[in-house]
Design a protein around this motif. Structure first.
Motif, short mmCIF file in Angstrom:
data_model
loop_
_atom_site.label_atom_id
_atom_site.label_comp_id
_atom_site.label_asym_id
_atom_site.label_seq_id
_atom_site.Cartn_x
_atom_site.Cartn_y
_atom_site.Cartn_z
N ASN B 97 0.83 -1.20 0.11
CA ASN B 97 -0.04 -0.04 -0.11
C ASN B 97 0.93 1.28 -0.10
O ASN B 97 0.36 2.45 -0.31
CB ASN B 97 -0.73 0.14 1.24
CG ASN B 97 -2.24 -0.67 1.03
OD1 ASN B 97 -2.54 -0.92 -0.15
ND2 ASN B 97 -2.71 -0.99 2.15
N ARG B 98 2.07 1.16 0.38
CA ARG B 98 2.91 2.18 0.51
C ARG B 98 2.54 3.20 1.55
O ARG B 98 2.75 4.65 1.42
CB ARG B 98 3.32 3.08 -0.69
CG ARG B 98 4.22 1.87 -1.75
CD ARG B 98 4.44 2.36 -3.06
NE ARG B 98 5.39 3.72 -3.18
CZ ARG B 98 6.53 3.68 -2.93
NH1 ARG B 98 7.09 2.51 -3.12
NH2 ARG B 98 7.31 4.83 -3.09
N THR B 99 1.66 2.81 2.48
CA THR B 99 1.11 3.96 3.33
C THR B 99 2.25 4.66 4.23
O THR B 99 2.02 5.68 4.61
CB THR B 99 0.05 3.57 4.23
OG1 THR B 99 0.65 1.99 4.78
CG2 THR B 99 -1.25 2.88 3.48
N HIS B 101 5.09 5.47 3.23
CA HIS B 101 5.67 6.66 2.34
C HIS B 101 4.75 7.97 2.30
O HIS B 101 5.07 8.88 2.22
CB HIS B 101 5.78 6.04 0.85
CG HIS B 101 6.77 5.13 0.74
ND1 HIS B 101 8.23 5.26 0.64
CD2 HIS B 101 6.90 3.76 0.80
CE1 HIS B 101 8.87 4.07 0.70
NE2 HIS B 101 8.00 3.01 0.68
N ALA B 102 3.38 7.50 2.32
CA ALA B 102 2.38 8.63 2.38
C ALA B 102 2.69 9.36 3.86
O ALA B 102 2.49 10.79 3.82
CB ALA B 102 1.07 8.03 2.45
N MET B 103 2.92 8.65 4.76
CA MET B 103 3.24 9.31 6.21
C MET B 103 4.37 10.02 5.98
O MET B 103 4.63 11.41 6.55
CB MET B 103 3.46 8.20 7.17
CG MET B 103 2.11 7.41 7.56
SD MET B 103 2.62 6.21 8.74
CE MET B 103 1.02 5.29 8.82
N PHE B 104 5.50 9.45 5.39
CA PHE B 104 6.82 10.26 5.20
C PHE B 104 6.79 11.57 4.57
O PHE B 104 7.84 12.41 4.49
CB PHE B 104 7.64 9.41 4.58
CG PHE B 104 9.31 9.79 4.91
CD1 PHE B 104 9.65 10.12 6.14
CD2 PHE B 104 10.16 9.66 3.81
CE1 PHE B 104 10.97 10.41 6.32
CE2 PHE B 104 11.33 9.96 3.98
CZ PHE B 104 11.76 10.49 5.22
N ALA B 105 5.55 11.54 3.77
CA ALA B 105 5.49 13.15 2.85
C ALA B 105 5.00 14.16 3.94
O ALA B 105 4.75 15.28 3.51
CB ALA B 105 4.42 12.81 1.71
N LEU B 263 12.61 4.54 3.89
CA LEU B 263 11.72 5.53 3.53
C LEU B 263 12.32 6.76 2.60
O LEU B 263 12.03 7.31 1.71
CB LEU B 263 11.07 6.17 4.55
CG LEU B 263 10.14 5.35 5.41
CD1 LEU B 263 9.42 5.91 6.74
CD2 LEU B 263 8.81 5.29 4.61
N GLY B 266 12.81 5.30 -0.94
CA GLY B 266 11.65 5.67 -1.87
C GLY B 266 10.86 4.60 -2.26
O GLY B 266 11.65 3.16 -2.11
#
Lengths: 316, 266
Positions: B97-99, B101-105, B263, B266
């Motif tokens: 889901n790469r969730t 990575h979403a948080m890390f943005a 993270l 990427g």
């Protein structure tokens, strides 16, 4: 490091000089310079692997700068990453939605990451669902949505913190034309509200639709910079005449097209004549007794600019 | 340019995300938290135990097999749940889901992602082990009020696995090696770390290996609390505790490092 005066605004939202990203011996971004002014729509145009995403990840403060200067919202990502990220809206190339949660929950939890109260997250989520035309899907699980809807949700999500700067990495890649146009419409509305947009794309029409100004990237470097119109004027002619010949004939035309256009490009499947009057060029082809299978006269596009600058087409 | 106040964001937000995910499935999950101990305690403790108790079982310290087994199962269950929570959900957040990575943005850091997940696993383990402990008491398999302290001991046992396994998961791109973790790590430990019988019943060669694993120490500590024998050998209990804390500490540092690196990449 070259010192360029800030031509646009005394305090650009993004300021990059000699910006470089290396992975081991591979240079993904090679000493690029650019500024992005508040309210501007700025694009990175280039083929896959040109370094666009690496540049975007440095601006997004998730990938450290190897060398050079980068200031985002006036601050250094190396020392103020989380504080800068608090004011950015990021639309990544790959969707990073939580498929297990509902559409609305995805917005709410994202707002929570920014430290917004639950009530505030809920209020903004409802507004954004309207903006993204997803209000009716609010309670649905993300897993069951189409690609276009997921992109719209990702864009809505990136707005939950009311960002000063939006970073969109290939926002419409993989979408059908209808979904793309809907998305462009939403982005255009944001632009009109004064939101600063920075986007990467390898679609010419997208760059022409959305960008006030863009840089063309190829092999980690910026090869040209300007507005879509000025780039076309500088690097192409007003019109282009595309000729398709039966297989095998194209190669036998040596010299027979000479003088018909300012510049001639031989592509594997067609020949491009760059001329200010495309119809006249097409007529001249026929006058020389050549019989192409198909002739198309069109306006020059950024694709032609890219071809001119790199000798390659963008699609490969 | 507006001033930059440090955003009020901590690993608690990451925890909240895991909680929201859990809310969708918690009924089924809670049900199996009850079901699992009932099945194990009935089958192994009562069923098998009837045969074990017929013989002379001095090796078990003179207690019925059910009483010997229950705390071992408690610690081993914590290990298994922890291993699951530290593999697939971490892979999900980083790869599927790469969730994460979403948080890390957002203002959330890699450290927040790692600690938020470990905090969530701690709560999950507390829930599972509390339910398990209640069932142990209902089965009449607890011989000391210290059994209540077996809950944190079992949670600590789980974390001694969760933290290093999460660190490992953050280095993987596919689940391929997870099978190996379970097949060559978790399952053998389940069988050979004193859960079902005292480790000194093992061949001499295998015993020191058992001592090196966190489950051995987790089972020993949990059992000493459940049987109330901890007061007889307090120094040994402290050694068990120290080993478990070391695994948790080193594992956490590695998990923070590996998840942050991943993270950034990427």
């Amino acid at each position: 490091m070259p010192h360029l005066p800030d031509a646009t605004d005394p305090s650009p939202l993004i300021h990059a000089r000699g910006l470089t990203k290396r992975f081991g011996s591979f240079t993904a971004v090679d000493a690029i310079d650019f500024d992005v002014a508040p309210g501007e729509s700025f694009g990175f145009l280039g083929p896959n692997g040109a370094g666009k995403t690496s540049a975007m990840r440095m601006i997004g403060c998730v990938s450290p700068v190897t060398s050079g200067t980068l200031r985002v919202l006036g601050h250094d990502p190396a020392s103020h990453g989380p504080q800068i990220r608090a004011r950015l809206g990021v639309v990544p190339q790959q969707d990073t939605l939580d498929n297990e949660l509902t559409v609305r929950e995805n917005l709410v939890i994202y707002g929570r990451y920014f430290g917004l109260s639950r009530a505030e997250c809920g209020r903004r989520a409802d507004e954004l669902l309207d903006f993204a035309q997803l209000a009716e899907r609010s309670g649905d699980q993300v897993e069951h949505m189409s690609g276009g809807m997921k992109r719209r949700l990702t864009i809505a999500r990136s707005l939950i913190n009311e960002p000063e700067l939006m970073l969109l990495d290939e926002p419409t890649t993989g979408l059908d034309p209808q979904a793309r146009h809907l998305l462009w419409d939403r982005l255009y509305r944001l632009k009109q509200r004064g939101v600063t947009l920075v986007l990467t794309t390898h679609y010419m029409d997208e760059a022409e639709q959305l960008c006030d100004r863009l840089v063309v990237m190829d092999k980690a470097k910026i090869v040209a910079e300007g507005s879509p119109r000025s780039l076309i004027e500088r690097y192409s002619t007003r019109e282009v005449t595309e000729l398709r010949f039966a297989p095998g004939i194209g190669e036998t035309l040596d010299g027979r097209l000479e003088g018909l256009a300012e510049r001639i490009e031989h592509l594997p499947d067609r020949i491009l004549l760059y001329a200010d009057d495309g119809e006249a060029a097409a007529a001249a082809v026929h006058q020389r007794g050549l019989q192409p299978e198909a002739v198309l006269v069109r306006r020059s596009s950024l694709e032609d600019v890219f071809l001119r600058l790199t000798g390659r087409s963008l699609a490969d | 340019m507006a001033s930059l106040a440090h955003p009020r964001t901590t690993f608690g937000r990451v925890f909240e995300h895991r909680f929201r995910q859990y809310r969708r499935t918690f009924r089924a999950s809670l049900f199996s938290s009850f079901l699992l101990p009932v099945l194990f305690l009935t089958a192994m403790g009562l069923g098998l135990g009837a045969y074990v108790d017929d013989g002379t079982s001095e090796a078990l310290g003179g207690v019925p097999y059910l009483v010997f087994l229950a705390p071992g199962l408690l610690a081993a269950t914590a290990m298994q749940s922890a291993a699951f929570e530290a593999t697939f959900p971490i892979m999900g957040g980083l790869v599927w889901n790469r969730t994460f990575h979403a948080m890390f943005a957002t203002p959330i850091s890699g450290r927040d992602v790692a600690l938020g997940n470990l905090a969530w696993i701690t709560v999950r383990l507390t829930l599972i082990t509390t339910v398990f402990t209640i069932m142990i008491v209902l089965f009449g398999a607890a011989s000391s009020p210290l059994i209540s302290l077996a809950i944190p001991a079992a949670v600590l046992t789980g974390l001694a696995f969760a933290a290093p396994i999460a660190a490992f998961s953050a280095t993987q791109r596919t689940v391929e090696k997870f099978n190996a973790v379970f097949r060559f790590g978790i399952t053998p430990l389940f069988l050979f770390s004193g859960t079902f019988y005292p480790v000194d019943q093992l061949p001499l060669l295998l015993q020191p290996i058992a001592w090196l694993t966190p489950l051995y120490h987790g089972v020993a500590l949990t059992r000493a609390l459940s049987l109330g024998t901890i007061t007889e050998q307090p120094i040994l209990a402290l050694v068990h505790l120290a080993v478990l804390l070391t695994f948790v500490g080193v594992g956490t540092v590695l998990a923070v490092r590996n998840i942050s690196r991943r993270l950034v990449r990427g």
